[in-house]
Scaffold this motif. Sequence first.
Motif, PDB file in Angstrom:
ATOM      1  N   VAL A  90     -27.245  42.938  -8.572  1.00  9.63           N
ATOM      2  CA  VAL A  90     -27.369  43.534  -9.907  1.00  9.63           C
ATOM      3  C   VAL A  90     -27.658  42.465 -10.955  1.00  9.63           C
ATOM      4  N   VAL A  91     -26.871  41.383 -10.942  1.00  6.78           N
ATOM      5  CA  VAL A  91     -27.057  40.298 -11.914  1.00  6.78           C
ATOM      6  C   VAL A  91     -28.439  39.666 -11.755  1.00  6.78           C
ATOM      7  N   GLY A  92     -28.814  39.399 -10.504  1.00 10.99           N
ATOM      8  CA  GLY A  92     -30.127  38.810 -10.260  1.00 10.99           C
ATOM      9  C   GLY A  92     -31.258  39.724 -10.699  1.00 10.99           C
ATOM     10  N   GLY A  93     -31.102  41.034 -10.457  1.00 10.30           N
ATOM     11  CA  GLY A  93     -32.136  41.993 -10.845  1.00 10.30           C
ATOM     12  C   GLY A  93     -32.288  42.079 -12.354  1.00 10.30           C
ATOM     13  N   LEU A  94     -31.163  42.130 -13.075  1.00  7.96           N
ATOM     14  CA  LEU A  94     -31.216  42.185 -14.530  1.00  7.96           C
ATOM     15  C   LEU A  94     -31.831  40.916 -15.108  1.00  7.96           C
ATOM     16  N   SER A  95     -31.423  39.781 -14.542  1.00  6.12           N
ATOM     17  CA  SER A  95     -31.951  38.511 -15.028  1.00  6.12           C
ATOM     18  C   SER A  95     -33.451  38.398 -14.786  1.00  6.12           C
ATOM     19  N   ALA A  96     -33.882  38.780 -13.593  1.00  7.36           N
ATOM     20  CA  ALA A  96     -35.310  38.701 -13.272  1.00  7.36           C
ATOM     21  C   ALA A  96     -36.127  39.627 -14.160  1.00  7.36           C
ATOM     22  N   ALA A  97     -35.603  40.841 -14.397  1.00  2.62           N
ATOM     23  CA  ALA A  97     -36.327  41.809 -15.234  1.00  2.62           C
ATOM     24  C   ALA A  97     -36.399  41.329 -16.682  1.00  2.62           C
ATOM     25  N   PHE A  98     -35.260  40.854 -17.222  1.00  4.91           N
ATOM     26  CA  PHE A  98     -35.228  40.415 -18.620  1.00  4.91           C
ATOM     27  C   PHE A  98     -36.127  39.198 -18.842  1.00  4.91           C
ATOM     28  N   ASN A  99     -36.025  38.216 -17.966  1.00  4.80           N
ATOM     29  CA  ASN A  99     -36.826  37.003 -18.133  1.00  4.80           C
ATOM     30  C   ASN A  99     -38.302  37.239 -17.838  1.00  4.80           C
ATOM     31  N   GLY A 100     -38.576  38.177 -16.959  1.00  9.35           N
ATOM     32  CA  GLY A 100     -39.971  38.556 -16.745  1.00  9.35           C
ATOM     33  C   GLY A 100     -40.561  39.161 -18.017  1.00  9.35           C
ATOM     34  N   TYR A 101     -39.769  39.985 -18.684  1.00  9.58           N
ATOM     35  CA  TYR A 101     -40.211  40.586 -19.946  1.00  9.58           C
ATOM     36  C   TYR A 101     -40.456  39.503 -20.996  1.00  9.58           C
ATOM     37  N   ARG A 102     -39.507  38.545 -21.117  1.00  9.62           N
ATOM     38  CA  ARG A 102     -39.660  37.460 -22.096  1.00  9.62           C
ATOM     39  C   ARG A 102     -40.863  36.591 -21.777  1.00  9.62           C
ATOM     40  N   PHE A 103     -41.154  36.422 -20.501  1.00  7.92           N
ATOM     41  CA  PHE A 103     -42.317  35.622 -20.101  1.00  7.92           C
ATOM     42  C   PHE A 103     -43.605  36.239 -20.657  1.00  7.92           C
ATOM     43  N   PHE A 104     -43.762  37.540 -20.473  1.00  5.17           N
ATOM     44  CA  PHE A 104     -44.989  38.188 -20.921  1.00  5.17           C
ATOM     45  C   PHE A 104     -45.043  38.308 -22.453  1.00  5.17           C
ATOM     46  N   GLN A 105     -43.871  38.419 -23.087  1.00  6.00           N
ATOM     47  CA  GLN A 105     -43.849  38.427 -24.541  1.00  6.00           C
ATOM     48  C   GLN A 105     -44.299  37.075 -25.095  1.00  6.00           C
ATOM     49  N   ALA A 106     -43.798  35.996 -24.472  1.00  2.00           N
ATOM     50  CA  ALA A 106     -44.195  34.651 -24.907  1.00  2.00           C
ATOM     51  C   ALA A 106     -45.675  34.411 -24.647  1.00  2.00           C
ATOM     52  N   LYS A 107     -46.176  34.960 -23.551  1.00  2.00           N
ATOM     53  CA  LYS A 107     -47.597  34.815 -23.239  1.00  2.00           C
ATOM     54  C   LYS A 107     -48.460  35.483 -24.302  1.00  2.00           C
ATOM     55  N   LYS A 108     -47.999  36.630 -24.823  1.00  2.00           N
ATOM     56  CA  LYS A 108     -48.751  37.317 -25.874  1.00  2.00           C
ATOM     57  C   LYS A 108     -48.707  36.516 -27.170  1.00  2.00           C
ATOM     58  N   ARG A 109     -47.552  35.891 -27.453  1.00  5.29           N
ATOM     59  CA  ARG A 109     -47.453  35.061 -28.654  1.00  5.29           C
ATOM     60  C   ARG A 109     -48.342  33.831 -28.548  1.00  5.29           C
ATOM     61  N   GLU A 110     -48.413  33.311 -27.320  1.00  9.79           N
ATOM     62  CA  GLU A 110     -49.237  32.110 -27.108  1.00  9.79           C
ATOM     63  C   GLU A 110     -50.722  32.439 -27.205  1.00  9.79           C
ATOM     64  N   ASN A 111     -51.097  33.604 -26.720  1.00  8.04           N
ATOM     65  CA  ASN A 111     -52.499  34.032 -26.750  1.00  8.04           C
ATOM     66  C   ASN A 111     -52.560  35.443 -27.322  1.00  8.04           C
ATOM     67  N   PRO A 112     -52.378  35.556 -28.650  1.00 10.24           N
ATOM     68  CA  PRO A 112     -52.341  36.891 -29.249  1.00 10.24           C
ATOM     69  C   PRO A 112     -53.683  37.598 -29.160  1.00 10.24           C
ATOM     70  N   SER A 113     -53.620  38.905 -29.109  1.00  6.51           N
ATOM     71  CA  SER A 113     -54.843  39.698 -29.092  1.00  6.51           C
ATOM     72  C   SER A 113     -55.518  39.603 -30.459  1.00  6.51           C
ATOM     73  N   LYS A 114     -56.830  39.508 -30.456  1.00  7.92           N
ATOM     74  CA  LYS A 114     -57.578  39.405 -31.709  1.00  7.92           C
ATOM     75  C   LYS A 114     -58.706  40.427 -31.717  1.00  7.92           C
ATOM     76  N   ILE A 115     -58.895  41.042 -32.884  1.00  5.13           N
ATOM     77  CA  ILE A 115     -60.024  41.948 -33.080  1.00  5.13           C
ATOM     78  C   ILE A 115     -60.875  41.380 -34.205  1.00  5.13           C
ATOM     79  N   ASN A 116     -62.112  41.057 -33.923  1.00  8.32           N
ATOM     80  CA  ASN A 116     -63.024  40.471 -34.906  1.00  8.32           C
ATOM     81  C   ASN A 116     -64.118  41.464 -35.262  1.00  8.32           C
TER      82      ASN A 116
END
Length: 321
Positions: free
Chosen positions: A271-297
Amino acid sequence: MPTLQKSPSFHDDTVNAVLGDISYTTAYGVEPNVRTSEEVRIKTHLEYVIDLLKEEDTSGLSASQIENRRKMIALLEDYKEAGVFPKNRYFETRRPVFIDEDGNLCAVGYLIAQTKGIEVAKEINSDHKYDLINDIDPKLINEWLAENGLTKNEAAMIQPMYGEVYTETIEQNEVELEYAVASSVLAGMQLGTTTYSMLSDDSPSTIKKISAFNTLLGMGSITLGLINLDNTSTDIRYPTTDPQICGICYSRYEYTYKNPARTNFSIANIVVGGLSAAFNGYRFFQAKKRENPSKINFSATQLYDPSTQATAPGLSFSVKL
């Protein structure tokens, strides 16, 4: 307790009511004793009977009986190799057990189930669970024997008798120190690094690295939990003293060890490992979006109309995900 009628030729406390222990003495040159492995004893008997069946004169049988008999012998060989035998839990001396409480079939029961169906075997078991072949209702078995080219005496020679098994389930309720330490280290690292990344203002690149590392740690906790989740084990022991010394000696002792504490601890790891993996996976993709934000020109452009061969002002846009 079920009762069993003894035939006149009954070999008391041997592996077979007709042949006694001749299979073992032929193979090993000595009589079996309380130290003899039950599996070895039964397999040795079945191998001996298989050889007898192969050597028997079948000139008086029809072609179909000979073919069916050959299949019976092949099935008996499969049964012997599988080594899954019933257990006698009710008699202090060896007794036949057609189908035991775990659904394990005796040799003859297996042959019947494979050729006539398990329901036929269960029907015989309902009234003759602990009976010798010669004590089974002829209406239930004689036709099957004739169809497969076997005599009743041959079926009686096949039928093993099983020694009484002492069974005990032991609950340990403890978590090994190594397992507890490894789990605690993994959980502590996940908690510490996750808390740090949430409270700090690190760059998206750093958060990605921490989140990826924590996701791996979470998967490690899940793996550790799954490995230790099923911790039931069985220890089979054979008596080391003579029955005259120890009183009643069973043919073997089976101890089943269960550890509910370790099972619950493993579930917590998962349970602990699953919650940790899910939460940190979410933070990983959130940080990836901040690093390379979507742009509309949007930009002005000229649109060309082939039908009029004229151009007109227009607007174009591009999206960067």
